[in-house]
Enzyme design. Structure first.
Site, PDB file in Angstrom:
ATOM      1  N   GLY A 319      -3.260   9.232  -3.510  1.00 36.32           N
ATOM      2  CA  GLY A 319      -2.361   8.144  -2.701  1.00 36.32           C
ATOM      3  C   GLY A 319      -0.956   8.206  -4.034  1.00 36.32           C
ATOM      4  O   GLY A 319       0.483   8.510  -3.406  1.00 36.32           O
ATOM      5  N   TRP A 322       0.658  11.510  -3.503  1.00 41.84           N
ATOM      6  CA  TRP A 322       1.622  11.936  -2.044  1.00 41.84           C
ATOM      7  C   TRP A 322       2.641  10.887  -2.040  1.00 41.84           C
ATOM      8  O   TRP A 322       3.418  11.722  -1.901  1.00 41.84           O
ATOM      9  CB  TRP A 322       0.622  10.653  -1.380  1.00 41.84           C
ATOM     10  CG  TRP A 322       1.910  10.728   0.322  1.00 41.84           C
ATOM     11  CD1 TRP A 322       2.081  10.607   1.178  1.00 41.84           C
ATOM     12  CD2 TRP A 322       2.658   9.905   0.077  1.00 41.84           C
ATOM     13  NE1 TRP A 322       3.597  10.697   2.238  1.00 41.84           N
ATOM     14  CE2 TRP A 322       3.139   9.773   1.416  1.00 41.84           C
ATOM     15  CE3 TRP A 322       3.149   8.146  -0.332  1.00 41.84           C
ATOM     16  CZ2 TRP A 322       4.199   8.568   2.075  1.00 41.84           C
ATOM     17  CZ3 TRP A 322       3.709   7.079  -0.230  1.00 41.84           C
ATOM     18  CH2 TRP A 322       3.949   7.499   0.840  1.00 41.84           C
ATOM     19  N   HIS A 323       3.053  10.359  -3.602  1.00 40.86           N
ATOM     20  CA  HIS A 323       4.049   9.817  -3.997  1.00 40.86           C
ATOM     21  C   HIS A 323       5.472  10.468  -4.619  1.00 40.86           C
ATOM     22  O   HIS A 323       6.567  10.437  -4.349  1.00 40.86           O
ATOM     23  CB  HIS A 323       3.708   8.222  -4.762  1.00 40.86           C
ATOM     24  CG  HIS A 323       3.472   6.963  -3.683  1.00 40.86           C
ATOM     25  ND1 HIS A 323       2.098   6.698  -3.260  1.00 40.86           N
ATOM     26  CD2 HIS A 323       4.268   6.420  -3.293  1.00 40.86           C
ATOM     27  CE1 HIS A 323       2.794   5.831  -3.125  1.00 40.86           C
ATOM     28  NE2 HIS A 323       3.877   5.334  -2.832  1.00 40.86           N
ATOM     29  N   GLY A 324       4.547  11.418  -4.877  1.00 41.55           N
ATOM     30  CA  GLY A 324       5.663  12.669  -5.675  1.00 41.55           C
ATOM     31  C   GLY A 324       4.552  13.201  -6.853  1.00 41.55           C
ATOM     32  O   GLY A 324       3.512  13.148  -7.382  1.00 41.55           O
ATOM     33  N   PHE A 457      10.692  10.314  -1.298  1.00 42.45           N
ATOM     34  CA  PHE A 457       8.972  10.539  -0.955  1.00 42.45           C
ATOM     35  C   PHE A 457       8.760  11.335  -0.190  1.00 42.45           C
ATOM     36  O   PHE A 457       7.340  11.969   0.846  1.00 42.45           O
ATOM     37  CB  PHE A 457       7.688   9.386  -1.158  1.00 42.45           C
ATOM     38  CG  PHE A 457       8.060   8.581  -2.869  1.00 42.45           C
ATOM     39  CD1 PHE A 457       8.240   9.261  -3.635  1.00 42.45           C
ATOM     40  CD2 PHE A 457       7.972   7.471  -2.889  1.00 42.45           C
ATOM     41  CE1 PHE A 457       8.337   8.735  -5.139  1.00 42.45           C
ATOM     42  CE2 PHE A 457       8.385   6.615  -4.179  1.00 42.45           C
ATOM     43  CZ  PHE A 457       8.798   7.817  -5.533  1.00 42.45           C
TER      44      PHE A 457
END
Length: 457
Positions: A319, A322-324, A457
């Site tokens: 997770g 996924w954000h960066g 993102f």
């Protein structure tokens, strides 16, 4: 175009609503194709070069779904999901993986600085949700128009919320303006749009002045004082909340104006008394996605404590990724995975904690990990952490007033969704909303227009 821009608020949105109302009244069969067209116009406004990518993504995934229903080959859906993730990785993570490979002796992979298509993470996850449920027998077939609208609906295509097909597909068949509560929905939609816009422009954006210079100084290798570190950390804690929850409120409000109800995404997360409670309140639709499509797939809590700990850690680490596409995002996710795992062990041991202490520890943990999220490197994060823990000069001139106002609104007040749906219709409320909308427009005209944080993102 940004939701907080004149071109959107005073041109695109009014025209889109007028065309939608005409189609709804005179040609209801045109309504969904019109919304698809408007969504592509909105998306293409950013960069028309990526419209073919979105079109191809929708068309190919829809064809895969039709092919699977015609002949349910076991490998087809996993292959399609893998292809979606590969495309996401090529655009978003290629340089990240190149940097990891370059850690090996003799490796010298070049950077390919491709422009990241806006919303690619969000529409990729929408494909994955539908295809996974289709393979499990939970999702039916849909026509191309409905599927395209599910993926590309303009209020949520760029930064969510992540909407399950089961939450919205049935709404496409409704006549939204023929409902008995149609005007109430429109009124609440306007209120949500106005409140979300105010949160972004009046609370979130002003905090950037307190946050950005400090993190820029840390990235440049400068010493961050204790006052600056706490100012920047507190400021970003509330900046990201009002920026992202403000966007979500606007998305939900705009969708209501078109007769569609999107799921709530925030529920006063800074009042959480545990980290598990925080993730049930913060970016709620992403939390559901990670739980239902990753954590459970990794075993969840069904195969013993050790595997549960590993699944939590892996889920939150992914997770974070996924954000960066950067190691600080991975570290941020991993820290939350460890925190959630610690919470599981605490509960299994039968231990309890006073609510006030749980709230204080949860908020402190979330604030400290936001440093990893915001910093551009571990060196920059370390400079801020040194200031936070008193390992740097004390400094002075802590700017607290705007932070204090933001903190009070975020922790003491209700969520915008709850407030708008509890507020009874009244002329006073309508006038107040109109005045607030004008104030925000004037503020937008005076200041720089800040892009939403989650657009990256």
């Amino acid at each position: 175009m940004l939701f907080n821009s004149f071109i959107f608020l005073l041109a695109f949105l009014p025209v889109a609503l007028a065309l939608h109302a005409l189609a709804e009244r005179y040609r209801p069969d045109w309504r969904l194709p019109l919304l698809v067209l408007l969504s592509f116009v909105f998306y293409g406004w950013w960069d028309v070069r990526f419209v073919p990518l979105l079109l191809a993504s929708i068309g190919l995934n829809w064809l895969v779904a039709r092919a699977f229903l015609a002949r349910p080959v076991a490998w087809l859906i996993p292959l399609a999901i893998g292809a979606n993730l590969l495309i996401l990785a090529l655009f978003k993570y290629l340089n990240f993986f190149a940097d990891l490979a370059n850690l090996l002796p003799g490796a010298a992979l070049p950077h390919l600085d491709w422009v990241l298509p806006l919303g690619i993470s969000f529409f990729t996850f929408h494909h994955i949700m539908y295809l996974t449920d289709l393979r499990a027998g939970r999702a039916p077939a849909f026509g191309l128009t409905k599927y395209a609208l599910y993926i590309a609906f303009f209020p949520q295509v760029l930064a969510g919320p992540l909407v399950r097909w089961s939450e919205i597909m049935h709404q496409f068949d409704e006549r939204p303006y023929a409902r008995a509560d149609a005007m109430e929905r429109i009124g609440r939609g306007i209120l949500l749009l106005t409140v979300g816009l105010a949160k972004k422009v009046l609370l979130g954006d002003p905090l950037s002045v307190y946050v950005n210079p400090v993190f820029q100084a840390a990235a440049a290798g400068k010493v961050v004082t204790m006052a600056e570190a706490w100012q920047a950390t507190l400021g970003f804690t509330f900046q990201i909340y009002f920026d992202f929850s403000g966007y979500t409120d606007m998305a939900l409000g705009i969708a209501l104006l078109f007769g569609l109800v999107l799921p709530q995404n925030f529920d006063v997360p800074y009042r959480s008394t545990s980290l598990r409670d925080f993730w049930r309140r913060w970016h709620m639709t992403l939390s559901r996605f990670l739980r239902d499509y990753l954590y459970i797939a990794l075993g969840g809590n069904r195969r013993g404590l050790a595997l549960q700990m590993a699944a939590l850690f892996a889920t939150m680490t992914l997770g974070g990724l996924w954000h960066g596409a950067g190691p600080t995002f991975v570290a941020w996710g991993a820290a939350h995975g460890l925190g959630l795992a610690a919470g599981v062990l605490w509960r299994k041991a039968g231990r309890t904690m006073p609510a006030v202490l749980g709230w204080a520890l949860t908020l402190l943990f979330v604030m400290l990990t936001w440093v990893l999220f915001r910093a551009t490197s571990f060196e920059a994060a370390l400079a801020v952490f040194k200031g936070l823990f008193g390992l740097a000069p004390a400094g002075s001139a802590f700017k607290w007033r705007t932070i204090a106002i933001a903190a009070a609104v975020a922790t003491l007040g209700p969520s915008a969704w709850a407030a708008v749906h509890k507020a009874p219709p009244s002329r006073t409320l309508a006038i107040a909303a109109a005045v607030l909308f004008v104030v925000v427009l004037l503020k937008i005209g005076d200041d720089a227009n800040y892009e939403f944080i989650y657009f990256q993102f």
